[in-house]
Write a protein that holds these residues in place. Structure first.
Motif, PDB file in Angstrom:
ATOM      1  N   PHE A   1      -2.685   2.096  -8.973  1.00  0.00           N
ATOM      2  CA  PHE A   1      -1.791   3.144  -9.490  1.00  0.00           C
ATOM      3  C   PHE A   1      -0.506   3.119  -8.670  1.00  0.00           C
ATOM      4  O   PHE A   1      -0.572   3.074  -7.438  1.00  0.00           O
ATOM      5  CB  PHE A   1      -2.448   4.526  -9.346  1.00  0.00           C
ATOM      6  CG  PHE A   1      -3.696   4.695 -10.181  1.00  0.00           C
ATOM      7  CD1 PHE A   1      -4.918   4.220  -9.718  1.00  0.00           C
ATOM      8  CD2 PHE A   1      -3.637   5.290 -11.431  1.00  0.00           C
ATOM      9  CE1 PHE A   1      -6.077   4.334 -10.496  1.00  0.00           C
ATOM     10  CE2 PHE A   1      -4.790   5.422 -12.210  1.00  0.00           C
ATOM     11  CZ  PHE A   1      -6.008   4.951 -11.737  1.00  0.00           C
ATOM     12  N   GLU A   2       0.618   3.162  -9.357  1.00  0.00           N
ATOM     13  CA  GLU A   2       1.907   3.260  -8.659  1.00  0.00           C
ATOM     14  C   GLU A   2       2.010   4.708  -8.164  1.00  0.00           C
ATOM     15  O   GLU A   2       1.880   5.638  -8.979  1.00  0.00           O
ATOM     16  CB  GLU A   2       3.038   2.943  -9.641  1.00  0.00           C
ATOM     17  CG  GLU A   2       4.367   2.706  -8.973  1.00  0.00           C
ATOM     18  CD  GLU A   2       5.439   2.290  -9.992  1.00  0.00           C
ATOM     19  OE1 GLU A   2       5.243   2.542 -11.203  1.00  0.00           O
ATOM     20  OE2 GLU A   2       6.459   1.727  -9.576  1.00  0.00           O
ATOM     21  N   ARG A   3       2.179   4.886  -6.864  1.00  0.00           N
ATOM     22  CA  ARG A   3       2.081   6.237  -6.277  1.00  0.00           C
ATOM     23  C   ARG A   3       3.065   7.220  -6.909  1.00  0.00           C
ATOM     24  O   ARG A   3       2.666   8.292  -7.371  1.00  0.00           O
ATOM     25  CB  ARG A   3       2.286   6.170  -4.759  1.00  0.00           C
ATOM     26  CG  ARG A   3       1.126   5.491  -4.038  1.00  0.00           C
ATOM     27  CD  ARG A   3       1.333   5.479  -2.538  1.00  0.00           C
ATOM     28  NE  ARG A   3       0.365   4.629  -1.850  1.00  0.00           N
ATOM     29  CZ  ARG A   3      -0.876   5.036  -1.515  1.00  0.00           C
ATOM     30  NH1 ARG A   3      -1.267   6.248  -1.829  1.00  0.00           N
ATOM     31  NH2 ARG A   3      -1.707   4.222  -0.906  1.00  0.00           N
ATOM     32  N   ASP A   4       4.338   6.854  -7.001  1.00  0.00           N
ATOM     33  CA  ASP A   4       5.318   7.848  -7.477  1.00  0.00           C
ATOM     34  C   ASP A   4       5.059   8.236  -8.936  1.00  0.00           C
ATOM     35  O   ASP A   4       5.257   9.378  -9.321  1.00  0.00           O
ATOM     36  CB  ASP A   4       6.760   7.324  -7.436  1.00  0.00           C
ATOM     37  CG  ASP A   4       7.005   6.383  -6.269  1.00  0.00           C
ATOM     38  OD1 ASP A   4       8.157   6.019  -6.048  1.00  0.00           O
ATOM     39  OD2 ASP A   4       6.011   6.035  -5.619  1.00  0.00           O
TER      40      ASP A   4
ATOM     41  N   THR B   1       0.843  -1.218   0.000  1.00  0.00           N
ATOM     42  CA  THR B   1       0.000   0.000   0.000  1.00  0.00           C
ATOM     43  C   THR B   1       0.872   1.260   0.000  1.00  0.00           C
ATOM     44  O   THR B   1       0.444   2.313  -0.436  1.00  0.00           O
ATOM     45  CB  THR B   1      -0.930   0.032   1.227  1.00  0.00           C
ATOM     46  OG1 THR B   1      -0.161  -0.265   2.380  1.00  0.00           O
ATOM     47  CG2 THR B   1      -2.040  -0.995   1.068  1.00  0.00           C
ATOM     48  N   GLU B   2       2.099   1.117   0.465  1.00  0.00           N
ATOM     49  CA  GLU B   2       3.011   2.287   0.405  1.00  0.00           C
ATOM     50  C   GLU B   2       3.373   2.593  -1.039  1.00  0.00           C
ATOM     51  O   GLU B   2       3.549   3.739  -1.418  1.00  0.00           O
ATOM     52  CB  GLU B   2       4.292   1.999   1.202  1.00  0.00           C
ATOM     53  CG  GLU B   2       4.143   2.259   2.696  1.00  0.00           C
ATOM     54  CD  GLU B   2       5.358   1.743   3.485  1.00  0.00           C
ATOM     55  OE1 GLU B   2       5.330   1.864   4.717  1.00  0.00           O
ATOM     56  OE2 GLU B   2       6.307   1.216   2.845  1.00  0.00           O
ATOM     57  N   LYS B   3       3.431   1.542  -1.873  1.00  0.00           N
ATOM     58  CA  LYS B   3       3.930   1.731  -3.249  1.00  0.00           C
ATOM     59  C   LYS B   3       2.775   1.922  -4.241  1.00  0.00           C
ATOM     60  O   LYS B   3       2.909   2.621  -5.248  1.00  0.00           O
ATOM     61  CB  LYS B   3       4.771   0.508  -3.649  1.00  0.00           C
ATOM     62  CG  LYS B   3       5.590   0.697  -4.918  1.00  0.00           C
ATOM     63  CD  LYS B   3       6.599  -0.452  -5.104  1.00  0.00           C
ATOM     64  CE  LYS B   3       7.350  -0.299  -6.416  1.00  0.00           C
ATOM     65  NZ  LYS B   3       8.218  -1.481  -6.697  1.00  0.00           N
TER      66      LYS B   3
ATOM     67  N   VAL C   1      -1.543   0.007 -13.196  1.00  0.00           N
ATOM     68  CA  VAL C   1      -1.157  -1.414 -13.232  1.00  0.00           C
ATOM     69  C   VAL C   1      -2.379  -2.260 -12.896  1.00  0.00           C
ATOM     70  O   VAL C   1      -3.406  -1.751 -12.452  1.00  0.00           O
ATOM     71  CB  VAL C   1      -0.014  -1.729 -12.233  1.00  0.00           C
ATOM     72  CG1 VAL C   1       1.290  -1.056 -12.647  1.00  0.00           C
ATOM     73  CG2 VAL C   1      -0.419  -1.341 -10.808  1.00  0.00           C
ATOM     74  N   ALA C   2      -2.241  -3.587 -13.140  1.00  0.00           N
ATOM     75  CA  ALA C   2      -3.271  -4.541 -12.708  1.00  0.00           C
ATOM     76  C   ALA C   2      -2.699  -5.314 -11.536  1.00  0.00           C
ATOM     77  O   ALA C   2      -1.505  -5.611 -11.529  1.00  0.00           O
ATOM     78  CB  ALA C   2      -3.619  -5.503 -13.844  1.00  0.00           C
ATOM     79  N   VAL C   3      -3.516  -5.612 -10.534  1.00  0.00           N
ATOM     80  CA  VAL C   3      -3.057  -6.427  -9.404  1.00  0.00           C
ATOM     81  C   VAL C   3      -3.924  -7.673  -9.326  1.00  0.00           C
ATOM     82  O   VAL C   3      -5.141  -7.577  -9.177  1.00  0.00           O
ATOM     83  CB  VAL C   3      -3.148  -5.652  -8.072  1.00  0.00           C
ATOM     84  CG1 VAL C   3      -2.609  -6.521  -6.932  1.00  0.00           C
ATOM     85  CG2 VAL C   3      -2.380  -4.347  -8.158  1.00  0.00           C
ATOM     86  N   LYS C   4      -3.316  -8.821  -9.524  1.00  0.00           N
ATOM     87  CA  LYS C   4      -4.045 -10.090  -9.449  1.00  0.00           C
ATOM     88  C   LYS C   4      -3.825 -10.672  -8.069  1.00  0.00           C
ATOM     89  O   LYS C   4      -2.681 -10.800  -7.629  1.00  0.00           O
ATOM     90  CB  LYS C   4      -3.512 -11.063 -10.512  1.00  0.00           C
ATOM     91  CG  LYS C   4      -4.071 -12.472 -10.412  1.00  0.00           C
ATOM     92  CD  LYS C   4      -5.464 -12.582 -10.974  1.00  0.00           C
ATOM     93  CE  LYS C   4      -6.008 -13.987 -10.792  1.00  0.00           C
ATOM     94  NZ  LYS C   4      -7.382 -14.124 -11.282  1.00  0.00           N
TER      95      LYS C   4
END
Ligand code: YIT
Length: 317
Positions: A30-33, A9-11, A38-41
């Motif tokens: 979404f990648e925070r930086d 969750t930080e990233k 992205v997709a997360v399976k």
């Protein structure tokens, strides 16, 4: 959110569910930086009858995902796990599943079906060259990179995949057969046709893309789906197939062959007349290798080719 790992969750910032499979779901993140989508399976470890196989399956799938490198195979970008689940971060395929695209279009234009099928053949050819059999090729496991008809496809879901390793039978057949029983030889001739299962599934996939309905199904017949398959009993409904070329039908027929030894191999399918289409191949290479040159000997060690790319993967001259 089930208890996501903190470093995850930080990233990444998890958004909404975009797809769901039998063993977990796919979410948009979404990648925070970078704000990159992205997709997360999520693969739940507990959602399986016998816990042991689930974890082993998922670990083997992750091993495969990390090893493979082809433009038409899904790539992992990051990976996390908790006691309950695996979280696999993947490139987002904005076009979603081929299954939904075929459903929305009723049936694909022949030229589009050919462009997608060519990419599937190259992806499965690469998998087989790495000693991997997919074993679960279906429209739900083919993803589209965008909403355009002309787009990159990627095969995913290696949950049922099998890595071919050296067998004791191979070692036995290398030795002197002084004391070897005859049936070891006669049984051996059917060995090594594991890859053919993917060729059958590709035949079903091509049928569905072109015809908009599956070749083996429940309605309109009193044969079980199992009987239809084991007898190779399917029909080209005129209303759906009259507008489709004989060459396309011929390729389907040569893949949906019950005897695996008579079924077309990937190589033979790539040589089929319907695939000899320079314009389609040029388009395919542009979307597969947008940077320009297809990989050749040496500059992409990860493809560890034993021989130079044959004409299938060389951009058409
Ligand atoms: C873990 C990686 C392999 C995998 N499944 N593996 C498994 N089921 N064991 C898998 C299964 C499905 C997906 N699906 C997607 O990435 C996906 C993106 C997407 C976008 C959509 O609309 C925009 C709709 C559905 C989507 N699925 C990605 C990977």
């Amino acid at each position: 959110q089930s208890n996501l790992p903190r470093e995850f969750t930080e990233k990444y910032w998890i958004s909404r569910k975009i797809g769901s499979g039998v063993c977990g779901e796919v979410k948009l993140a979404f990648e925070r930086d970078t704000c990159k989508k992205v997709a997360v399976k999520t693969i739940n470890k507990k959602d399986f009858p016998s816990i042991g196989t689930a974890t082993r399956n998922a670990e083997r799938e992750i091993e495969i995902l990390k090893k493979i490198d082809h433009p038409c195979l899904i790539k992992t970008e990051d990976f996390f796990q908790t006691d309950e689940s695996y979280y696999i971060v993947l490139e987002l395929m904005e076009g979603g599943e081929l299954f939904d695209r075929v459903k929305a279009k009723k049936q694909l234009d022949e030229s589009i079906a050919k462009l997608y099928f060519y990419q599937m053949l190259l992806a499965v050819k690469y998998l087989h060259s790495q000693g991997i059999i997919h074993r679960d090729l279906k429209p739900e496991n083919v993803l589209l990179a965008s909403d355009n008809d002309i787009c990159l496809i990627k095969i995913t879901d290696f949950n049922q995949s099998k890595i071919l390793e050296e067998t004791s039978l191979m070692r036995t057949l290398c030795g002197t057969p002084t004391y070897l029983a005859p049936e070891v030889f006669t049984d051996a001739v059917t060995v090594g046709y594991g890859r053919a299962v993917d060729c059958w599934s590709l035949g079903v996939l091509l049928f569905v893309c072109l015809g908009g309905y599956p070749p083996f199904h429940t309605e309109g017949t009193d044969m079980s789906v199992r009987e239809q398959i084991t007898q190779g009993c399917y029909r080209f409904l005129p209303s759906k197939w009259d507008c489709i070329s004989e060459q396309a039908k011929n390729l389907v027929k040569k893949l949906l062959v019950v005897d695996p030894k008579k079924r077309l191999t990937i190589e033979e399918a790539l040589q089929h007349p319907w695939m000899q289409d320079k314009q389609m191949k040029t388009t395919a290479f542009k979307i597969m290798y947008p940077g320009g040159q297809a990989p050749s000997e040496g500059d992409t060690p990860s493809t560890s080719r034993k021989r130079p790319l044959d004409d299938q993967e060389q951009p058409p001259g």
